[in-house]
Design a protein around this motif. Structure first.
Motif, PDB file in Angstrom:
ATOM      1  N   ARG A  50      36.235  41.831  40.847  1.00  0.00           N
ATOM      2  CA  ARG A  50      37.214  42.644  41.453  1.00  0.00           C
ATOM      3  C   ARG A  50      38.578  41.935  41.327  1.00  0.00           C
ATOM      4  NH1 ARG A  50      34.996  46.923  39.396  1.00  0.00           N
ATOM      5  NH2 ARG A  50      32.863  47.278  40.431  1.00  0.00           N
ATOM      6  N   ARG A  51      39.692  42.607  41.598  1.00  0.00           N
ATOM      7  CA  ARG A  51      41.186  42.050  41.586  1.00  0.00           C
ATOM      8  C   ARG A  51      41.377  40.807  42.467  1.00  0.00           C
ATOM      9  NH1 ARG A  51      46.417  45.808  42.817  1.00  0.00           N
ATOM     10  NH2 ARG A  51      47.858  44.477  41.779  1.00  0.00           N
ATOM     11  N   GLY A  52      42.215  40.019  42.214  1.00  0.00           N
ATOM     12  CA  GLY A  52      42.874  38.948  42.808  1.00  0.00           C
ATOM     13  C   GLY A  52      41.659  37.455  43.068  1.00  0.00           C
ATOM     14  N   VAL A  53      40.494  37.807  42.464  1.00  0.00           N
ATOM     15  CA  VAL A  53      39.524  36.744  42.606  1.00  0.00           C
ATOM     16  C   VAL A  53      40.026  35.338  41.802  1.00  0.00           C
ATOM     17  CG1 VAL A  53      36.912  36.132  42.062  1.00  0.00           C
ATOM     18  CG2 VAL A  53      37.468  38.488  43.138  1.00  0.00           C
ATOM     19  N   MET A  54      39.686  34.205  42.524  1.00  0.00           N
ATOM     20  CA  MET A  54      39.668  32.920  41.822  1.00  0.00           C
ATOM     21  C   MET A  54      38.136  32.557  41.720  1.00  0.00           C
ATOM     22  SD  MET A  54      40.824  29.099  42.725  1.00  0.00           S
ATOM     23  CE  MET A  54      39.561  28.944  43.333  1.00  0.00           C
ATOM     24  N   ILE A  55      37.877  31.905  40.497  1.00  0.00           N
ATOM     25  CA  ILE A  55      36.274  31.556  40.161  1.00  0.00           C
ATOM     26  C   ILE A  55      36.470  29.800  39.933  1.00  0.00           C
ATOM     27  CG2 ILE A  55      34.113  31.722  38.914  1.00  0.00           C
ATOM     28  CD1 ILE A  55      35.130  34.622  38.248  1.00  0.00           C
ATOM     29  N   GLY A  56      36.122  29.169  40.837  1.00  0.00           N
ATOM     30  CA  GLY A  56      36.241  27.815  40.552  1.00  0.00           C
ATOM     31  C   GLY A  56      35.425  27.056  39.432  1.00  0.00           C
ATOM     32  N   GLY A  86      33.663  40.644  45.436  1.00  0.00           N
ATOM     33  CA  GLY A  86      34.583  41.675  46.081  1.00  0.00           C
ATOM     34  C   GLY A  86      35.879  41.015  45.649  1.00  0.00           C
ATOM     35  N   ALA A  87      37.191  41.987  45.831  1.00  0.00           N
ATOM     36  CA  ALA A  87      38.338  41.700  45.788  1.00  0.00           C
ATOM     37  C   ALA A  87      38.969  40.762  46.490  1.00  0.00           C
ATOM     38  CB  ALA A  87      39.128  42.852  46.002  1.00  0.00           C
ATOM     39  N   PHE A  88      39.782  39.754  45.966  1.00  0.00           N
ATOM     40  CA  PHE A  88      40.571  38.944  46.533  1.00  0.00           C
ATOM     41  C   PHE A  88      39.592  37.691  47.395  1.00  0.00           C
ATOM     42  CE2 PHE A  88      43.105  42.687  46.570  1.00  0.00           C
ATOM     43  CZ  PHE A  88      44.337  42.178  45.752  1.00  0.00           C
ATOM     44  N   SER A  89      38.594  37.464  46.539  1.00  0.00           N
ATOM     45  CA  SER A  89      37.435  36.459  47.083  1.00  0.00           C
ATOM     46  C   SER A  89      37.493  35.375  46.358  1.00  0.00           C
ATOM     47  CB  SER A  89      36.036  36.815  47.391  1.00  0.00           C
ATOM     48  OG  SER A  89      35.848  38.022  48.208  1.00  0.00           O
ATOM     49  N   LYS A  90      37.065  34.339  46.688  1.00  0.00           N
ATOM     50  CA  LYS A  90      37.062  32.690  46.014  1.00  0.00           C
ATOM     51  C   LYS A  90      35.625  32.412  45.913  1.00  0.00           C
ATOM     52  CE  LYS A  90      39.816  29.869  47.633  1.00  0.00           C
ATOM     53  NZ  LYS A  90      40.355  28.629  48.737  1.00  0.00           N
ATOM     54  N   GLU A  94      28.302  40.670  27.911  1.00  0.00           N
ATOM     55  CA  GLU A  94      28.645  41.852  27.319  1.00  0.00           C
ATOM     56  C   GLU A  94      29.228  42.871  28.206  1.00  0.00           C
ATOM     57  OE1 GLU A  94      26.243  45.130  24.197  1.00  0.00           O
ATOM     58  OE2 GLU A  94      25.273  43.547  25.383  1.00  0.00           O
ATOM     59  N   THR A  95      28.482  43.087  29.353  1.00  0.00           N
ATOM     60  CA  THR A  95      28.789  44.042  30.491  1.00  0.00           C
ATOM     61  C   THR A  95      29.393  43.593  31.376  1.00  0.00           C
ATOM     62  OG1 THR A  95      26.719  43.742  31.595  1.00  0.00           O
ATOM     63  CG2 THR A  95      26.555  45.431  29.563  1.00  0.00           C
ATOM     64  N   ALA A  96      30.026  42.475  31.448  1.00  0.00           N
ATOM     65  CA  ALA A  96      30.867  41.871  32.531  1.00  0.00           C
ATOM     66  C   ALA A  96      32.232  42.744  32.610  1.00  0.00           C
ATOM     67  CB  ALA A  96      31.156  40.346  32.234  1.00  0.00           C
ATOM     68  N   VAL A  97      32.642  42.749  33.790  1.00  0.00           N
ATOM     69  CA  VAL A  97      33.911  43.487  34.052  1.00  0.00           C
ATOM     70  C   VAL A  97      34.718  42.442  34.973  1.00  0.00           C
ATOM     71  CG1 VAL A  97      35.327  45.297  35.368  1.00  0.00           C
ATOM     72  CG2 VAL A  97      32.946  45.572  34.003  1.00  0.00           C
ATOM     73  N   ILE A  98      36.036  42.324  34.555  1.00  0.00           N
ATOM     74  CA  ILE A  98      37.058  41.369  35.159  1.00  0.00           C
ATOM     75  C   ILE A  98      38.291  42.183  35.552  1.00  0.00           C
ATOM     76  CG2 ILE A  98      38.350  39.250  35.164  1.00  0.00           C
ATOM     77  CD1 ILE A  98      36.318  38.250  33.244  1.00  0.00           C
ATOM     78  N   GLU A  99      38.525  42.529  36.648  1.00  0.00           N
ATOM     79  CA  GLU A  99      40.011  43.243  36.824  1.00  0.00           C
ATOM     80  C   GLU A  99      41.235  42.395  36.885  1.00  0.00           C
ATOM     81  OE1 GLU A  99      37.998  47.023  39.577  1.00  0.00           O
ATOM     82  OE2 GLU A  99      39.245  45.333  40.665  1.00  0.00           O
ATOM     83  N   LEU A 132      37.049  49.532  35.170  1.00  0.00           N
ATOM     84  CA  LEU A 132      38.238  48.637  35.446  1.00  0.00           C
ATOM     85  C   LEU A 132      39.191  49.747  36.216  1.00  0.00           C
ATOM     86  CD1 LEU A 132      39.262  45.997  34.931  1.00  0.00           C
ATOM     87  CD2 LEU A 132      40.542  46.768  32.686  1.00  0.00           C
ATOM     88  N   SER A 133      39.610  49.232  37.514  1.00  0.00           N
ATOM     89  CA  SER A 133      40.512  50.141  37.963  1.00  0.00           C
ATOM     90  C   SER A 133      41.122  49.467  38.933  1.00  0.00           C
ATOM     91  CB  SER A 133      39.745  51.279  38.939  1.00  0.00           C
ATOM     92  OG  SER A 133      40.339  51.731  39.930  1.00  0.00           O
ATOM     93  N   PRO A 134      42.524  49.758  39.415  1.00  0.00           N
ATOM     94  CA  PRO A 134      43.257  49.010  40.460  1.00  0.00           C
ATOM     95  C   PRO A 134      42.720  49.080  41.726  1.00  0.00           C
ATOM     96  CG  PRO A 134      44.747  50.677  39.788  1.00  0.00           C
ATOM     97  CD  PRO A 134      43.444  50.752  38.822  1.00  0.00           C
ATOM     98  N   GLN A 135      41.909  50.188  41.988  1.00  0.00           N
ATOM     99  CA  GLN A 135      41.301  50.323  43.170  1.00  0.00           C
ATOM    100  C   GLN A 135      40.251  49.366  43.541  1.00  0.00           C
ATOM    101  OE1 GLN A 135      40.659  54.787  42.561  1.00  0.00           O
ATOM    102  NE2 GLN A 135      41.191  54.779  44.787  1.00  0.00           N
ATOM    103  N   ILE A 136      39.847  49.004  44.754  1.00  0.00           N
ATOM    104  CA  ILE A 136      38.984  47.849  45.030  1.00  0.00           C
ATOM    105  C   ILE A 136      37.663  48.747  45.517  1.00  0.00           C
ATOM    106  CG2 ILE A 136      38.372  46.342  46.616  1.00  0.00           C
ATOM    107  CD1 ILE A 136      41.369  45.852  46.823  1.00  0.00           C
ATOM    108  N   ALA A 137      36.548  48.486  45.132  1.00  0.00           N
ATOM    109  CA  ALA A 137      35.443  49.283  45.233  1.00  0.00           C
ATOM    110  C   ALA A 137      35.122  49.601  46.540  1.00  0.00           C
ATOM    111  CB  ALA A 137      34.075  48.585  44.389  1.00  0.00           C
TER     112      ALA A 137
END
Length: 281
Positions: A216-222, A234-238, A185-190, A7-12
């Motif tokens: 990653r950061r800024g994502v929206m999941i419908g 990836g970051a800032f995706s939808k 269990e092993t999910a990561v949500i930034e 979990l990191s503010p950096q984008i992979a």
């Protein structure tokens, strides 16, 4: 480069990030909540007793714990037991309250149906489930796994949101509506992620070990989307509503379909989790 599972503010992929609202110290939120509760208690007699109990809490940690325990418990004895456990966890781990404050602000800003912080705290089960997870996560990592699983199971039964206590979830996260969300269990949500109802962050059924998505950061999941396997969003995706995602999603794009594929590339300044725009083209 940091691990893609950390979990990191950096984008992979090191894609430049849009400018997000800074995260100030939000402790004033609890003062606002108490003011909103006093005002509502004066206006609505039906809610006065429960609001007065909320206002009697000796600390911010006890206030939050009281709300969650009231929702989770089947009777008064269980309410006291759960309330004591949650207060101990939240009081011992100040960073949890800091994340709760950012979650409160995120829901208040992103959900047009929310008219107050008190409404989020008192009524929204997605928020309740997320904050119960935060306590269970702390218990899990302090070696109290049975207590963590017990608390997690209670939240699943009451709120209809199933979050494994070992999952990693950042701050300023919104679980909108909440019903039917499953996080493995092993999910990561930034940080700064928005997830709507009936979303699954699951495994494929064949893998063991690290087997769940990394959002990653800024994502929206419908609503109704299924993201399966140890893949990165990836970051800032939808992720469009109803999509089934089986492959990695690049940053700054919209994917849709079954199986999902890229249907649009975003502008660099778009933040799907904040805009909550459900359109895909």
């Amino acid at each position: 480069m940091p691990s893609k599972t950390a979990l990191s503010p950096q984008i992979a992929d090191k894609t430049p990030a849009p400018s997000l609202r800074p995260h100030p110290a939000d402790s004033e939120i609890w003062t606002i909540v108490r003011a909103e509760a006093r005002d509502l208690a004066e206006r609505e007699p039906v809610l006065r007793a429960s609001l007065e109990r909320l206002l009697a809490a000796e600390s911010d940690a006890a206030l939050l714990s009281g709300v969650l325990a009231t929702r989770l418990a089947a009777d008064e004895a269980e309410r006291r037991t759960i309330g004591q456990l949650l207060t101990e966890v939240f009081s011992a781990e100040p960073y949890i309250l800091a994340r709760v404050e950012l979650d409160l602000r995120a829901v208040r800003e992103r959900d047009p149906a929310c008219e107050s912080f008190l409404h989020v705290l008192a009524n929204l089960k997605g928020f309740h489930a997320l904050e119960t997870y935060r306590a269970a996560h702390s218990l899990w990592h302090s070696g109290r796994r049975e207590a963590a699983n017990w608390l997690s199971n209670l939240a699943s039964l009451v709120f209809g949101v199933d979050i494994h206590p070992a999952a990693t979830i950042g701050s300023a996260v919104m679980l909108d509506h909440g019903s039917g969300i499953v996080i493995g269990e092993t999910a990561v949500i930034e940080d700064d992620v928005s997830i709507l109802q009936d979303v699954t962050l699951g495994g494929t059924g064949k893998q063991t070990g690290d087997r769940h998505p990394k959002v990653r950061r800024g994502v929206m999941i419908g609503a109704g989307a299924k993201i399966l396997g140890n893949i990165e969003v990836g970051a800032f995706s939808k992720i469009a509503a109803g999509s089934v995602v089986l492959k990695a999603v690049p940053s700054h794009c919209t994917v849709a379909g079954v199986p999902a594929s890229v249907v649009r590339i975003h502008r660099a300044d778009e933040i799907p989790s904040a805009s909550m725009d459900q359109t895909i083209l």
